[in-house]
Design an enzyme around this catalytic site. Structure first.
Site, PDB file in Angstrom:
ATOM      1  N   ASP A  14       9.982  33.095   1.115  1.00 19.22           N
ATOM      2  CA  ASP A  14       9.398  34.048   0.165  1.00 19.22           C
ATOM      3  C   ASP A  14       9.177  33.377  -1.182  1.00 19.22           C
ATOM      4  O   ASP A  14       8.221  33.692  -1.895  1.00 19.22           O
ATOM      5  CB  ASP A  14      10.335  35.259  -0.001  1.00 19.22           C
ATOM      6  CG  ASP A  14       9.605  36.501  -0.468  1.00 19.22           C
ATOM      7  OD1 ASP A  14       8.408  36.407  -0.795  1.00 19.22           O
ATOM      8  OD2 ASP A  14      10.233  37.576  -0.527  1.00 19.22           O
ATOM      9  N   CYS A  32       4.338  35.375  -8.785  1.00 17.38           N
ATOM     10  CA  CYS A  32       2.920  35.160  -8.523  1.00 17.38           C
ATOM     11  C   CYS A  32       2.345  34.149  -9.501  1.00 17.38           C
ATOM     12  O   CYS A  32       2.424  34.341 -10.711  1.00 17.38           O
ATOM     13  CB  CYS A  32       2.168  36.484  -8.629  1.00 17.38           C
ATOM     14  SG  CYS A  32       0.417  36.277  -8.373  1.00 17.38           S
ATOM     15  N   ASN A  87      12.159  36.805  -6.143  1.00 14.83           N
ATOM     16  CA  ASN A  87      13.254  37.589  -5.550  1.00 14.83           C
ATOM     17  C   ASN A  87      14.469  37.568  -6.466  1.00 14.83           C
ATOM     18  O   ASN A  87      14.608  36.693  -7.318  1.00 14.83           O
ATOM     19  CB  ASN A  87      13.686  36.963  -4.218  1.00 14.83           C
ATOM     20  CG  ASN A  87      12.623  37.082  -3.163  1.00 14.83           C
ATOM     21  OD1 ASN A  87      11.665  36.340  -3.167  1.00 14.83           O
ATOM     22  ND2 ASN A  87      12.791  38.024  -2.258  1.00 14.83           N
TER      23      ASN A  87
HETATM   24  P1  HMG Z   1      -6.960  37.555  10.106  1.00 14.09           P
HETATM   25  O1  HMG Z   1      -7.901  36.715   9.313  1.00 14.09           O
HETATM   26  O2  HMG Z   1      -7.246  39.011  10.277  1.00 14.09           O
HETATM   27  O3  HMG Z   1      -6.716  36.863  11.513  1.00 14.09           O
HETATM   28  O4  HMG Z   1      -5.523  37.401   9.496  1.00 14.09           O
HETATM   29  P2  HMG Z   1      -7.537  36.944  12.826  1.00 14.09           P
HETATM   30  O5  HMG Z   1      -6.599  37.415  13.853  1.00 14.09           O
HETATM   31  O6  HMG Z   1      -8.822  37.659  12.600  1.00 14.09           O
HETATM   32  O7  HMG Z   1      -7.866  35.371  13.051  1.00 14.09           O
HETATM   33  C1  HMG Z   1      -8.657  34.629  12.135  1.00 14.09           C
HETATM   34  C2  HMG Z   1      -8.381  33.140  12.285  1.00 14.09           C
HETATM   35  O8  HMG Z   1      -7.026  32.872  11.854  1.00 14.09           O
HETATM   36  C3  HMG Z   1      -8.438  32.618  13.701  1.00 14.09           C
HETATM   37  O9  HMG Z   1      -8.843  31.254  13.631  1.00 14.09           O
HETATM   38  C4  HMG Z   1      -7.000  32.642  14.171  1.00 14.09           C
HETATM   39  O10 HMG Z   1      -6.719  31.710  15.187  1.00 14.09           O
HETATM   40  C5  HMG Z   1      -6.289  32.266  12.904  1.00 14.09           C
HETATM   41  P3  HMG Z   1     -10.365  30.828  13.937  1.00 14.09           P
HETATM   42  O11 HMG Z   1     -10.625  31.339  15.318  1.00 14.09           O
HETATM   43  O12 HMG Z   1     -11.210  31.522  12.878  1.00 14.09           O
HETATM   44  O13 HMG Z   1     -10.304  29.336  13.791  1.00 14.09           O
HETATM   45  N1  HMG Z   1      -4.924  32.797  12.899  1.00 14.09           N
HETATM   46  C6  HMG Z   1      -3.812  32.057  12.717  1.00 14.09           C
HETATM   47  N2  HMG Z   1      -3.624  30.751  12.472  1.00 14.09           N
HETATM   48  C7  HMG Z   1      -2.361  30.319  12.357  1.00 14.09           C
HETATM   49  N3  HMG Z   1      -1.285  31.143  12.476  1.00 14.09           N
HETATM   50  C8  HMG Z   1      -1.440  32.454  12.714  1.00 14.09           C
HETATM   51  C9  HMG Z   1      -2.752  32.957  12.844  1.00 14.09           C
HETATM   52  N4  HMG Z   1      -3.234  34.181  13.073  1.00 14.09           N
HETATM   53  C10 HMG Z   1      -4.566  34.069  13.116  1.00 14.09           C
HETATM   54  N5  HMG Z   1      -0.366  33.238  12.830  1.00 14.09           N
HETATM   55  C11 HMG Z   1      -3.140  37.319   9.628  1.00 14.09           C
HETATM   56  C12 HMG Z   1      -4.399  38.047  10.063  1.00 14.09           C
HETATM   57  C13 HMG Z   1      -1.966  38.174  10.003  1.00 14.09           C
HETATM   58  C14 HMG Z   1      -3.087  35.990  10.343  1.00 14.09           C
HETATM   59  C15 HMG Z   1      -3.235  37.083   8.115  1.00 14.09           C
HETATM   60  O14 HMG Z   1      -3.476  38.311   7.494  1.00 14.09           O
HETATM   61  C16 HMG Z   1      -1.994  36.493   7.539  1.00 14.09           C
HETATM   62  O15 HMG Z   1      -1.629  35.367   7.802  1.00 14.09           O
HETATM   63  N6  HMG Z   1      -1.276  37.256   6.683  1.00 14.09           N
HETATM   64  C17 HMG Z   1       0.000  36.844   6.159  1.00 14.09           C
HETATM   65  C18 HMG Z   1       0.102  37.065   4.693  1.00 14.09           C
HETATM   66  C19 HMG Z   1       1.481  36.655   4.254  1.00 14.09           C
HETATM   67  O16 HMG Z   1       2.048  35.689   4.729  1.00 14.09           O
HETATM   68  N7  HMG Z   1       2.059  37.394   3.289  1.00 14.09           N
HETATM   69  C20 HMG Z   1       3.344  37.097   2.766  1.00 14.09           C
HETATM   70  C21 HMG Z   1       4.455  37.412   3.721  1.00 14.09           C
HETATM   71  S1  HMG Z   1       4.961  39.109   3.654  1.00 14.09           S
HETATM   72  C22 HMG Z   1       5.980  39.189   2.250  1.00 14.09           C
HETATM   73  O17 HMG Z   1       6.067  38.262   1.502  1.00 14.09           O
HETATM   74  C23 HMG Z   1       6.782  40.439   2.015  1.00 14.09           C
HETATM   75  C24 HMG Z   1       8.280  40.269   2.322  1.00 14.09           C
HETATM   76  O18 HMG Z   1       8.835  39.227   1.550  1.00 14.09           O
HETATM   77  C25 HMG Z   1       9.031  41.580   2.043  1.00 14.09           C
HETATM   78  C26 HMG Z   1       8.731  42.162   0.646  1.00 14.09           C
HETATM   79  O19 HMG Z   1       8.904  41.459  -0.364  1.00 14.09           O
HETATM   80  O20 HMG Z   1       8.338  43.317   0.622  1.00 14.09           O
HETATM   81  C27 HMG Z   1       8.484  39.917   3.806  1.00 14.09           C
HETATM   82 MG    MG Z   2       9.489  39.441  -0.510  1.00 16.90          MG
END
Ligand code: HMG
Ligand code: MG
Length: 308
Positions: free
Chosen positions: A14, A246, A255
């Protein structure tokens, strides 16, 4: 009150996902080793999300393939979808038999707009994907943690009804998540609100099934932890030095700092198993790796005392 508390370190995931500077894989592994040496039992190491979305953690497979084995330490990684599971499985194969224990974590938000911004899906679509993903992760022998973000408030929608988080927690537990971590993603919560949220959630979950994940953006994270302790919660997420924040919002902090949490818990007589000197050393290393002073207050007090 049970005196044992689990400090769930999320800095390498995170924290580093929010740093402007990309830390080299070898340096991430050194930080993980330092955190493990400090006695943190749970360390979230990285994230198998899209590297286009989070380039800072694009090396997730290399990190998991080389996790430092330290007795008593379990690592974690975020897995958003089937592609993420496939990448985690490849990394574990590379790590070879006898690799340190690794758990998976899935995540979604209690507010619709944040969920769409974070996952490019509606909450209903994400839940539908998790209906398949969580059992698949468990089928691979992985323990699964769930995160619910924006429980205390959403950067786009403002106030969030705790009933929305409650509905999601029900689903995640029914799917087989061992624990659900409730996120104050943007650090807007206060202890009264925390009591109200936990009052609702502890009617459907046992205390050990819940964790608090407070961001310290407005300085109320420890106050919220205290409200959690009083309600019976015994797992709290934190990031070494208060890593994160950020890069596009100057002054925004990350955090709750692990050192601040451990200092308070130690003083109150809770057992965490965390070793203070080694924890401060890990904080000092984290500062060197990201190249800036970190906001953790107990870390800064300790470094000043040591003349650092
Ligand atoms: P998307 O663009 O909708 O994905 O993203 P898609 O399914 O349409 O696929 C698009 C392309 O991405 C494809 O490749 C997939 O293969 C690839 P292409 O065919 O175009 O070459 N792809 C991936 N590549 C590697 N690893 C993967 C993956 N998935 C698809 N896993 C997706 C959807 C979920 C992937 C995207 O929205 C994403 O990665 N989001 C994550 C954002 C993130 O990490 N946010 C921070 C974490 S959450 C947080 O911090 C909160 C927390 O701390 C708690 C709190 O504080 O509240 C946990
Ligand atoms: Mg968090």
């Amino acid at each position: 009150m049970a005196r044992r508390v689990t400090v769930y370190e999320v800095g390498p995931r995170d924290g580093l996902q929010n740093e402007a500077k990309v830390v080299a894989t070898g340096d991430k592994l050194a930080l993980l080793a330092a955190l493990a040496r400090a006695g943190l039992p749970r360390i979230e190491a990285t994230s198998f999300v899209s590297p286009r979305w989070i380039p800072q953690l694009a090396d997730a497979a290399d990190v998991v393939a080389a996790l430092p084995a330290v007795p008593g330490v379990t690592y974690g990684a975020l897995v958003p979808n089937a592609k993420g599971l496939e990448r985690l499985e490849d990394a574990l194969r590379r790590a070879g038999p006898g690799h340190p224990p690794v758990t998976a974590a899935v995540f979604l938000s209690a507010s619709e707009t944040h969920n769409r911004k974070n996952l490019d899906r509606t909450i209903a679509q994400t839940l539908a994907e998790l209906e398949a993903l969580v059992p698949a992760l468990r089928g691979h022998g992985l323990e699964v943690r769930g995160y619910v973000s924006t429980v205390w408030g959403c950067p786009y929608e403002g106030a969030v009804d705790p009933a929305r988080a409650a509905g999601i927690v029900d689903r995640l537990l029914a799917l087989g998540c061992e624990q659900v971590s409730l996120g104050d993603t943007i650090g807007v919560g206060n202890p009264d609100q925390t009591r109200r949220i936990l009052d609702l959630l502890l009617r459907r979950a046992r205390p050990e099934q819940l964790a608090l994940h407070m961001h310290d953006t407005r300085g109320a994270a420890l106050a919220n932890v205290l409200a959690g302790l009083e309600a019976g919660i015994r797992t709290f997420d934190a990031a070494i030095g208060g890593l994160g924040g950020c890069p596009y919002a100057p002054g925004a902090s990350g955090n709750l700092a692990t050192e601040d949490l451990v200092y308070m818990l130690d003083g109150m007589g809770f057992e965490t198993g965390v070793r203070w000197k080694e924890l401060v050393a890990a904080g000092a290393l984290a500062e060197r790796l990201v190249g800036r002073r970190l906001p953790g207050k107990a870390l800064q007090a300790e470094l000043a005392r040591a003349g650092g």
